[in-house]
Design a protein around this motif. Structure first.
Motif, PDB file in Angstrom:
ATOM      1  N   LYS A 263       5.609  -0.724   5.918  1.00  0.00           N
ATOM      2  CA  LYS A 263       6.305  -1.741   4.781  1.00  0.00           C
ATOM      3  C   LYS A 263       5.145  -2.066   3.892  1.00  0.00           C
ATOM      4  O   LYS A 263       5.056  -2.124   2.757  1.00  0.00           O
ATOM      5  CB  LYS A 263       6.130  -3.208   5.430  1.00  0.00           C
ATOM      6  CG  LYS A 263       8.129  -3.401   6.394  1.00  0.00           C
ATOM      7  CD  LYS A 263       8.217  -5.150   6.517  1.00  0.00           C
ATOM      8  CE  LYS A 263       9.888  -4.552   7.286  1.00  0.00           C
ATOM      9  NZ  LYS A 263      10.276  -5.459   7.632  1.00  0.00           N
ATOM     10  N   GLN A 264       3.584  -2.055   4.190  1.00  0.00           N
ATOM     11  CA  GLN A 264       2.345  -2.145   2.958  1.00  0.00           C
ATOM     12  C   GLN A 264       2.462  -1.069   2.437  1.00  0.00           C
ATOM     13  O   GLN A 264       1.720  -0.722   1.880  1.00  0.00           O
ATOM     14  CB  GLN A 264       1.243  -2.113   4.477  1.00  0.00           C
ATOM     15  CG  GLN A 264       1.403  -3.100   5.539  1.00  0.00           C
ATOM     16  CD  GLN A 264       0.078  -3.444   6.272  1.00  0.00           C
ATOM     17  OE1 GLN A 264      -0.889  -3.066   5.994  1.00  0.00           O
ATOM     18  NE2 GLN A 264      -0.135  -4.953   7.483  1.00  0.00           N
ATOM     19  N   GLN A 265       2.920   0.651   3.490  1.00  0.00           N
ATOM     20  CA  GLN A 265       2.704   1.454   2.666  1.00  0.00           C
ATOM     21  C   GLN A 265       3.383   1.651   1.461  1.00  0.00           C
ATOM     22  O   GLN A 265       3.332   2.179   0.451  1.00  0.00           O
ATOM     23  CB  GLN A 265       2.465   2.754   3.259  1.00  0.00           C
ATOM     24  CG  GLN A 265       2.669   4.255   1.861  1.00  0.00           C
ATOM     25  CD  GLN A 265       1.191   3.544   2.241  1.00  0.00           C
ATOM     26  OE1 GLN A 265       0.034   3.807   3.019  1.00  0.00           O
ATOM     27  NE2 GLN A 265       1.175   4.511   0.657  1.00  0.00           N
TER      28      GLN A 265
ATOM     29  N   ALA B  43      -1.418 -13.515   2.800  1.00  0.00           N
ATOM     30  CA  ALA B  43      -3.136 -12.798   3.160  1.00  0.00           C
ATOM     31  C   ALA B  43      -3.307 -11.410   2.360  1.00  0.00           C
ATOM     32  O   ALA B  43      -4.102 -10.682   2.445  1.00  0.00           O
ATOM     33  CB  ALA B  43      -3.294 -13.379   4.029  1.00  0.00           C
ATOM     34  N   THR B  44      -1.654 -10.567   3.220  1.00  0.00           N
ATOM     35  CA  THR B  44      -1.680  -9.532   3.482  1.00  0.00           C
ATOM     36  C   THR B  44      -1.617  -8.717   1.919  1.00  0.00           C
ATOM     37  O   THR B  44      -2.112  -7.766   1.545  1.00  0.00           O
ATOM     38  CB  THR B  44      -0.544  -8.892   3.752  1.00  0.00           C
ATOM     39  OG1 THR B  44      -1.070  -8.914   5.516  1.00  0.00           O
ATOM     40  CG2 THR B  44      -0.475  -7.317   4.255  1.00  0.00           C
ATOM     41  N   LEU B  45      -0.282  -9.393   1.415  1.00  0.00           N
ATOM     42  CA  LEU B  45      -0.478  -8.624  -0.025  1.00  0.00           C
ATOM     43  C   LEU B  45      -0.786  -8.728  -1.117  1.00  0.00           C
ATOM     44  O   LEU B  45      -1.273  -8.554  -1.480  1.00  0.00           O
ATOM     45  CB  LEU B  45       0.956 -10.080  -0.882  1.00  0.00           C
ATOM     46  CG  LEU B  45       2.565  -9.657   0.511  1.00  0.00           C
ATOM     47  CD1 LEU B  45       3.478 -10.293   0.164  1.00  0.00           C
ATOM     48  CD2 LEU B  45       3.206  -7.484   0.236  1.00  0.00           C
ATOM     49  N   ARG B  46      -2.042 -10.437  -0.283  1.00  0.00           N
ATOM     50  CA  ARG B  46      -3.221 -10.209  -1.596  1.00  0.00           C
ATOM     51  C   ARG B  46      -4.425 -10.112  -1.148  1.00  0.00           C
ATOM     52  O   ARG B  46      -4.381  -8.987  -2.238  1.00  0.00           O
ATOM     53  CB  ARG B  46      -4.428 -12.189  -1.495  1.00  0.00           C
ATOM     54  CG  ARG B  46      -5.356 -12.100  -2.160  1.00  0.00           C
ATOM     55  CD  ARG B  46      -5.595 -13.649  -1.577  1.00  0.00           C
ATOM     56  NE  ARG B  46      -6.013 -13.901  -0.456  1.00  0.00           N
ATOM     57  CZ  ARG B  46      -7.060 -12.720   0.532  1.00  0.00           C
ATOM     58  NH1 ARG B  46      -8.242 -12.756   0.122  1.00  0.00           N
ATOM     59  NH2 ARG B  46      -7.595 -13.547   2.017  1.00  0.00           N
ATOM     60  N   LYS B  47      -4.842  -8.884  -0.336  1.00  0.00           N
ATOM     61  CA  LYS B  47      -5.405  -7.789   0.081  1.00  0.00           C
ATOM     62  C   LYS B  47      -4.822  -6.533  -0.924  1.00  0.00           C
ATOM     63  O   LYS B  47      -6.030  -5.702  -1.345  1.00  0.00           O
ATOM     64  CB  LYS B  47      -5.771  -7.815   1.501  1.00  0.00           C
ATOM     65  CG  LYS B  47      -7.043  -7.144   1.785  1.00  0.00           C
ATOM     66  CD  LYS B  47      -7.637  -7.665   2.744  1.00  0.00           C
ATOM     67  CE  LYS B  47      -9.206  -7.248   2.881  1.00  0.00           C
ATOM     68  NZ  LYS B  47      -9.845  -7.823   4.232  1.00  0.00           N
ATOM     69  N   ILE B  48      -3.069  -6.283  -0.436  1.00  0.00           N
ATOM     70  CA  ILE B  48      -2.878  -5.021  -1.351  1.00  0.00           C
ATOM     71  C   ILE B  48      -2.988  -5.079  -2.880  1.00  0.00           C
ATOM     72  O   ILE B  48      -3.320  -3.761  -3.047  1.00  0.00           O
ATOM     73  CB  ILE B  48      -1.730  -4.887   0.039  1.00  0.00           C
ATOM     74  CG1 ILE B  48      -1.229  -4.733   1.138  1.00  0.00           C
ATOM     75  CG2 ILE B  48      -0.466  -4.127  -1.439  1.00  0.00           C
ATOM     76  CD1 ILE B  48      -0.242  -4.479   1.365  1.00  0.00           C
ATOM     77  N   GLY B  49      -3.250  -6.230  -3.172  1.00  0.00           N
ATOM     78  CA  GLY B  49      -3.332  -6.205  -4.531  1.00  0.00           C
ATOM     79  C   GLY B  49      -2.276  -6.682  -5.620  1.00  0.00           C
ATOM     80  O   GLY B  49      -1.848  -6.316  -6.292  1.00  0.00           O
ATOM     81  N   VAL B  50      -1.369  -7.259  -4.964  1.00  0.00           N
ATOM     82  CA  VAL B  50      -0.346  -7.775  -5.696  1.00  0.00           C
ATOM     83  C   VAL B  50      -0.741  -8.633  -6.464  1.00  0.00           C
ATOM     84  O   VAL B  50      -1.053  -9.216  -6.330  1.00  0.00           O
ATOM     85  CB  VAL B  50       0.854  -8.550  -4.348  1.00  0.00           C
ATOM     86  CG1 VAL B  50       1.978  -9.052  -5.929  1.00  0.00           C
ATOM     87  CG2 VAL B  50       1.400  -7.160  -3.659  1.00  0.00           C
TER      88      VAL B  50
ATOM     89  N   GLY C  69       7.261 -10.003   6.853  1.00  0.00           N
ATOM     90  CA  GLY C  69       6.653  -9.351   8.485  1.00  0.00           C
ATOM     91  C   GLY C  69       5.446  -8.261   8.347  1.00  0.00           C
ATOM     92  O   GLY C  69       5.522  -7.180   8.936  1.00  0.00           O
ATOM     93  N   VAL C  70       5.771  -8.199   6.710  1.00  0.00           N
ATOM     94  CA  VAL C  70       4.942  -6.613   5.977  1.00  0.00           C
ATOM     95  C   VAL C  70       2.981  -6.709   6.380  1.00  0.00           C
ATOM     96  O   VAL C  70       2.719  -6.180   6.474  1.00  0.00           O
ATOM     97  CB  VAL C  70       4.559  -7.066   4.593  1.00  0.00           C
ATOM     98  CG1 VAL C  70       3.725  -8.661   4.230  1.00  0.00           C
ATOM     99  CG2 VAL C  70       4.025  -6.099   3.710  1.00  0.00           C
ATOM    100  N   ASP C  71       2.549  -8.281   6.880  1.00  0.00           N
ATOM    101  CA  ASP C  71       1.730  -8.361   7.727  1.00  0.00           C
ATOM    102  C   ASP C  71       1.702  -7.597   9.221  1.00  0.00           C
ATOM    103  O   ASP C  71       0.131  -6.963   9.599  1.00  0.00           O
ATOM    104  CB  ASP C  71       0.897  -9.744   8.060  1.00  0.00           C
ATOM    105  CG  ASP C  71       2.431 -10.591   8.522  1.00  0.00           C
ATOM    106  OD1 ASP C  71       3.649 -10.675   8.690  1.00  0.00           O
ATOM    107  OD2 ASP C  71       1.585 -11.101  10.047  1.00  0.00           O
ATOM    108  N   GLN C  72       2.658  -7.217   9.835  1.00  0.00           N
ATOM    109  CA  GLN C  72       2.569  -6.843  11.454  1.00  0.00           C
ATOM    110  C   GLN C  72       3.000  -4.801  10.817  1.00  0.00           C
ATOM    111  O   GLN C  72       3.392  -4.253  12.056  1.00  0.00           O
ATOM    112  CB  GLN C  72       3.315  -7.103  12.310  1.00  0.00           C
ATOM    113  CG  GLN C  72       3.428  -8.455  12.523  1.00  0.00           C
ATOM    114  CD  GLN C  72       3.729  -9.272  13.190  1.00  0.00           C
ATOM    115  OE1 GLN C  72       5.139  -8.854  13.244  1.00  0.00           O
ATOM    116  NE2 GLN C  72       2.961 -11.175  13.686  1.00  0.00           N
TER     117      GLN C  72
END
Length: 587
Positions: free
Chosen positions: A190-192, A220-227, A183-186
């Motif tokens: 967790k994103q932080q 998609a969220t992890l890709r944008k974060i830069g993982v 659920g990191v996208d929401q």
């Protein structure tokens, strides 16, 4: 623990009744499999089928170190039998490393017996017990590194002392626990957390893998974060015979079909390839190389599946050596295959192929294999690929804005025409600065250029380049062409970030208010610059209509400028049929 479970555990260990599964670990930038995590399963339809229960039972029965060693040996052996590319991640419980019966050197023995190199193995510490003797484990890790192994810390954020272990043993890789990925996208918290771990890892020279990626939105969220690397059901479930390549659709689920169809593709680089089946002998391949001096490699396949290349230099060093033919001539060519060769589909855009090849990890890069679906189409050469990429870049530079290097009017119009031809919905956003001219007159052209570059960088940082397009019309006017469904949230985020940052470019000028001459030659005061965005939404009802986007974008932009401050105005198109699809610089 009941007696039946104890008896079953002893049977499992004594008969080595376990199954080995592998799950790919994916390198995001190269779209290739970096390695595999080896996983153990107990007997099917028993209480010990789950690895968690199996190892918990072994720990209670005092046989954890024994089971751990047995699983380690089985995973290494199976990995070698399958001939999987990349690295092998082996789960090791720290408790077994400090166990009184732990004997150094066994893992290296298993590696040598399997014909693998120590550099292929990564020891993955899975913390199931509190580690009290950190110093002893540091010594064990030092010993593993001296043998050429690397160390990964599993489930960061979930164990008893994960952060402490990270700081003490300084692993080469950390794996973020799946709890922080679900659920990191929401979940902004967790994103932080993931972002903080990435920053810390960069500072410590450590690589990061995120586990438990299950949905396209999480990906998609992890890709944008830069993982950098990911692992989870989204790519592949653990299986006894895992894939060696992954479908490109997993990496670009939203890829624009018109890009694939209209951009130059790898197909133009195809050269004929000499191929043999995996059953061919070393002597047969030797005859091919001997009779064809200019041939650099031979493709090896199994039925219709392409396995890899036999490289002339590597092969002839052994084949042409003293007694080389006598020792290896009748052996199958399978043992001489180099599997670390990139395989791409003939429809892949040239720029995507170039990025994968030039950023590949431990891959042979002089040549690559080109497929048509799953079948061999031919080979490509790096030098040919770079030549075509250079031509593309030169052509693109001709139409790029010299200040921002973003695509100019010609590419913008081409992009719009593609979208109309492909009958897809999209949104055109016209970005225009308010009060830019007086700022430019007051502070000078150099500072004005800095504002233009700031805005271009802000747009590029927020726009998803996988599916959206950003262009620079000229001056302070930019155009974004969105296919993203969340385009409105993106624009609103850009407006907030612009307002938060633009004041710094005034160099603490009081109140960011300046006096300058207006278009009529009169002196007046101008407040801080703001950003106006006019959005033109092209919906399915307009697919069949040629639309004058120049006029529509102008209408939207002027409506946005009528709203005080940084603003977004959304203009819904009417069912009219003008003739032009271009976007020009509007006053």
């Amino acid at each position: 623990m009941d007696q039946q479970t104890v008896t079953l555990l002893h049977t499992v260990i004594e008969q080595q009744d376990i199954k080995i599964h592998f799950q790919p670990i994916v390198h995001l930038q190269t779209r290739q499999i970096y390695g595999y995590e080896g996983l153990t399963r107990g007997p099917v339809n028993t209480v010990l089928h789950s690895p968690t229960r199996l190892f918990e039972a072994a720990a209670r029965a005092g046989r954890l170190a024994e089971l751990d060693l047995m699983c380690r040996r089985a995973v290494i052996k199976r990995f070698a039998q399958l001939g999987l590319p990349g690295r092998l991640f082996i789960n090791v419980d720290p408790f077994s490393l400090v166990h009184e019966h732990f004997r150094e050197g066994r893992t290296l023995e298993f590696i040598e017996q399997a014909g693998l190199q120590p550099s292929q193995l990564i020891i993955e510490l899975t913390e199931t017990h509190p580690v009290e003797d950190v110093q002893l484990m540091q010594q064990a890790m030092l010993h593993y590194r001296e043998m050429g192994f690397r160390v990964a810390l599993d489930d960061l954020g979930a164990g008893y002392s994960g952060l402490k272990l990270w700081s003490e043993i300084r692993p080469d890789i950390v794996k973020i626990d799946r709890h922080f990925i679900h659920g990191v996208d929401q979940d902004r918290t967790k994103q932080q957390f993931v972002t903080t771990i990435l920053k810390t890892a960069t500072a410590l020279g450590c690589r990061v893998i995120t586990e438990g990626v299950e949905t396209d939105r999480e990906y998609a969220t992890l890709r944008k974060i830069g993982v950098e690397m990911l692992q989870g059901y989204y790519f592949c479930r653990p299986t006894e015979v895992p894939p060696v390549t992954l479908p490109s659709k997993l990496f670009r689920k939203e890829m624009r079909s018109y890009e694939v169809e209209e951009s130059p593709t790898v197909e133009m680089l195809i050269r004929p390839a000499v191929s043999v089946q995996a059953t061919a002998t070393v002597l047969e391949v030797g005859d091919i190389f001997t009779s064809t001096p200019e041939l650099e490699s031979v493709v090896v396949g199994h039925e219709s599946e392409v396995l890899g290349l036999v490289l002339r230099r590597e092969f002839m060093n052994i084949y042409a050596s003293l007694y080389g033919k006598e020792l290896y001539g009748k052996q199958p060519i399978l043992r001489f295959i180099n599997r670390n060769v990139m395989q791409v589909d003939r429809r892949l855009p040239l720029e995507e192929a170039s990025y994968r090849l030039t950023t590949s990890l431990d891959f042979h890069t002089d040549e690559f294999i080109i497929l048509d679906g799953c079948c061999l189409a031919g080979k490509g050469r790096l030098i040919d690929l770079l030549h075509e990429i250079t031509k593309l870049q030169v052509n693109r530079a001709r139409h790029a804005n010299p200040l921002t290097m973003l695509p100019g009017n010609v590419p913008i119009q081409e992009q719009l025409q593609k979208l109309f031809r492909q009958n897809v919905p999209f949104t055109v956003c016209y970005f225009d600065l308010d009060n830019f001219k007086p700022f430019n007159d007051f502070f000078g052209f150099s500072r004005g250029d800095k504002v233009i570059r700031f805005l271009s960088e802000l747009l590029v940082a927020n726009i998803d380049d996988q599916i959206d397009f950003i262009g620079h019309i000229g001056g302070d006017d930019f155009v974004a062409i969105f296919r993203s469904p969340n385009w409105r949230q993106t624009v609103e985020r850009i407006l907030v970030q612009f307002d938060d940052s633009i004041g710094g470019l005034y160099n603490d000028h009081i109140g960011c208010v300046i006096c300058a001459t207006d278009r009529e030659g009169r002196q007046r005061q101008y407040g801080q610059m703001t950003l106006s965005v006019g959005a033109v939404v092209v919906s399915p009802s307009q697919w069949h209509c040629p639309i004058d986007l120049s006029e529509e974008a102008s209408i939207a932009k002027h409506h946005a400028k009528d709203i005080p401050g940084s603003s977004l105005y959304i203009h819904e198109l009417q069912a009219v049929a003008p003739q032009d699809t271009s976007v020009d610089d509007q006053p």
